[in-house]
Design an enzyme around this catalytic site. Structure first.
Site, PDB file in Angstrom:
ATOM      1  N   HIS A  72      51.769  39.463  43.901  1.00 28.81           N
ATOM      2  CA  HIS A  72      51.230  40.334  42.855  1.00 28.81           C
ATOM      3  C   HIS A  72      51.333  41.764  43.344  1.00 28.81           C
ATOM      4  O   HIS A  72      50.754  42.115  44.375  1.00 28.81           O
ATOM      5  CB  HIS A  72      49.773  39.968  42.538  1.00 28.81           C
ATOM      6  N   TYR A 200      40.547  42.446  35.791  1.00 30.75           N
ATOM      7  CA  TYR A 200      39.117  42.630  36.090  1.00 30.75           C
ATOM      8  C   TYR A 200      38.549  43.433  34.931  1.00 30.75           C
ATOM      9  O   TYR A 200      39.095  44.495  34.598  1.00 30.75           O
ATOM     10  CB  TYR A 200      38.927  43.424  37.378  1.00 30.75           C
ATOM     11  N   PRO A 292      32.456  37.946  45.422  1.00 27.79           N
ATOM     12  CA  PRO A 292      33.898  37.652  45.310  1.00 27.79           C
ATOM     13  C   PRO A 292      34.699  38.728  44.589  1.00 27.79           C
ATOM     14  O   PRO A 292      35.907  38.638  44.498  1.00 27.79           O
ATOM     15  CB  PRO A 292      33.925  36.343  44.523  1.00 27.79           C
ATOM     16  N   LYS A 296      37.455  39.197  49.150  1.00 31.15           N
ATOM     17  CA  LYS A 296      37.480  39.493  50.584  1.00 31.15           C
ATOM     18  C   LYS A 296      36.877  38.398  51.462  1.00 31.15           C
ATOM     19  O   LYS A 296      36.828  38.556  52.681  1.00 31.15           O
ATOM     20  CB  LYS A 296      36.728  40.808  50.847  1.00 31.15           C
ATOM     21  N   TYR A 384      42.089  46.983  48.462  1.00 32.57           N
ATOM     22  CA  TYR A 384      42.295  45.689  47.799  1.00 32.57           C
ATOM     23  C   TYR A 384      43.363  44.854  48.510  1.00 32.57           C
ATOM     24  O   TYR A 384      43.169  43.666  48.755  1.00 32.57           O
ATOM     25  CB  TYR A 384      42.683  45.897  46.332  1.00 32.57           C
TER      26      TYR A 384
HETATM   27  C1  PHB Z   1      40.145  33.686  42.041  1.00 30.83           C
HETATM   28  O1  PHB Z   1      41.330  33.527  41.684  1.00 30.83           O
HETATM   29  O2  PHB Z   1      39.331  32.723  42.134  1.00 30.83           O
HETATM   30  C2  PHB Z   1      39.662  35.092  42.347  1.00 30.83           C
HETATM   31  C3  PHB Z   1      40.574  36.125  42.342  1.00 30.83           C
HETATM   32  C4  PHB Z   1      40.140  37.424  42.626  1.00 30.83           C
HETATM   33  C5  PHB Z   1      38.793  37.645  42.888  1.00 30.83           C
HETATM   34  C6  PHB Z   1      37.875  36.587  42.885  1.00 30.83           C
HETATM   35  C7  PHB Z   1      38.301  35.303  42.603  1.00 30.83           C
HETATM   36  O3  PHB Z   1      38.368  38.920  43.143  1.00 30.83           O
END
Ligand code: PHB
Ligand code: APR
Length: 389
Positions: A72, A200, A292, A296, A384
């Site tokens: 990504h 997000y 989450p 991280k 990130y």
């Molecule tokens: C996930 O794919 O479960 C996931 C991805 C990014 C995040 C948290 C969870 O920041």
């Protein structure tokens, strides 16, 4: 029974450390409380920093990851003012790798089997002994029999609820914690992801995240109350809430379907200092927890493993204990930077019940600044994709 490094916990931290040490000819035994099936049944984030991918390759366990993962080169952030794309490649010429953590753990178990290394499952009553001496040992019960594992070093990779952190004298432990007033309701669905990259979303209705595991398996989250249970959320209620929180164009193309997994995770930030005591060294969730939002958890466990692996190489190959003696300070320097970033992303993207009108305005201004300011985008992208080890 005797080994060089006793690893408590057969999750990603313990397995990765074990494989890296094996490559250097250092013997380990892993003591795991659960069955392997239970460990592999955990559904967890799959956004890997380059550092973790590098460690998997270094451990000789990166082949399937290379074949089946996705790169990504950016991510999307949506807010009431619009949606913008953070182009990691254009900003900092870096990327993240998407590969389910369950698959990473499975690869590590299979590599450990091939290496014929000892992994003891369903170990109860694990007790760390004489950790302040040069001859520590671990006592435990397996198949109803009391057993003892003598070692030089104990790696506490037993997660937040394991015994290792508690083995550091309470009077010597400093614990820092922040509990967030909401949780994440997550589902897995056998549907195509709504976008090629993650979304997000900060919305008036609360946070949402659109993620994935592969082109036919999607992972979605919505912010929920801590008092909620998964049974309070029918699939229809979940999909409606998600559609109200993500950009209109995404909501219109969203493919819904039955959830094959549904769970709620509380959000907390936690750090234990120090991360070592005598011959005990903590790695991963045994020492720290992050919300989450910044993906991280596993990636910070990986940097702990990197530092401990390097310290143990010097200890065994050069009889140099410098790395071991400075492990906690070294690991914590990066731990606190990922704590800050995870807290920042959580504060930026969620609806906090006690947010004042002023705080809400500041949150919106931060998002608007990110949408239009390259320097701010570079800073977020650097955190990130992963700060250097
Ligand atoms: C996930 O794919 O479960 C996931 C991805 C990014 C995040 C948290 C969870 O920041
Ligand atoms: N004895 C033996 N094993 C134990 C004990 C115990 N008393 N208590 C816990 N364990 C095991 C758990 O069953 C688990 O398999 O320790 C392991 C810890 O694994 P994780 O909780 O996954 O923690 P870690 O390996 O540090 O992984 C760090 O990866 O799991 C993801 O995102 C998650 O942040 C986490 C990151």
């Amino acid at each position: 029974m005797r080994t060089q490094v006793a690893i408590i916990g057969g999750g990603p931290s313990g397995l990765l450390l074990g494989q890296l040490l094996h490559k250097a000819g250092i013997d380990t035994v892993i003591l795991e409380r659960q069955s392997r099936a239970h460990v592999l049944g955990r559904i967890r984030a799959g956004v890997l920093e380059a550092g973790l991918v590098g460690l998997m390759n270094e451990a000789g366990v990166g082949a399937r990851l290379q074949r089946e993962s996705f790169l990504h080169h950016g991510t999307n952030i949506a807010y009431p003012g619009g949606v913008f794309h953070l182009d990691f490649k254009e900003l900092i010429d870096q990327h993240v790798t998407v590969y389910g953590q369950t698959e990473l753990t499975r690869d590590l178990y299979e590599a450990r089997d091939r290496s014929e290394l000892l992994t003891l499952h369903e170990c109860d009553g694990v007790t760390l002994c004489d950790i302040e001496t040069k001859n520590p040992f671990v006592e435990f019960v397996q198949d109803g029999k009391s057993k003892r594992l003598d070692c030089d070093i104990i790696a506490g990779c037993d997660g937040f609820h394991g015994p290792s952190r508690q083995a550091i004298p309470k009077a010597k432990r400093r614990e820092f914690e922040k509990v967030y007033p909401f949780g994440w309701l997550g589902i897995l669905s056998e549907t195509p992801p709504v976008d090629d990259e993650l979304i997000y979303a900060n919305s008036d209705k609360g946070f949402a995240l659109c993620s994935m595991r592969n082109p036919a398996l999607s992972r979605y989250y919505v912010q929920c109350d801590l008092s909620d249970s998964p049974d309070d959320w029918s699939d229809d209620r979940f999909w409606d809430a998600l559609k109200q929180r993500i950009p209109k164009a995404a909501a219109e193309r969203l493919v819904t379907g039955p959830s094959i997994e549904k769970s709620i995770a509380p959000l907390r930030s936690f750090v234990c200092e120090p991360m070592q005591w005598g011959r005990l060294f903590l790695c991963g969730d045994a020492a720290h927890i992050v919300p989450p939002t910044g993906a991280k958890g596993l990636n910070t466990a990986a940097s702990d493993v990197h530092y401990l692996w390097q310290a143990l190489l010097a200890f065994y190959e050069e009889h140099d204990e410098t790395g071991l003696n400075t492990y906690s300070d070294t690991a914590l320097r990066r731990v606190w930077k990922t704590q800050r970033f995870s807290w920042y992303m959580t504060r930026l993207l969620h609806h906090f019940p006690d947010l004042s009108e002023f705080d809400l305005k500041v949150q919106r201004a931060e998002l608007a600044h990110l949408a239009e300011n390259r320097a701010a985008q570079v800073a977020l992208a650097q955190n990130y994709v992963g700060l250097p080890y």
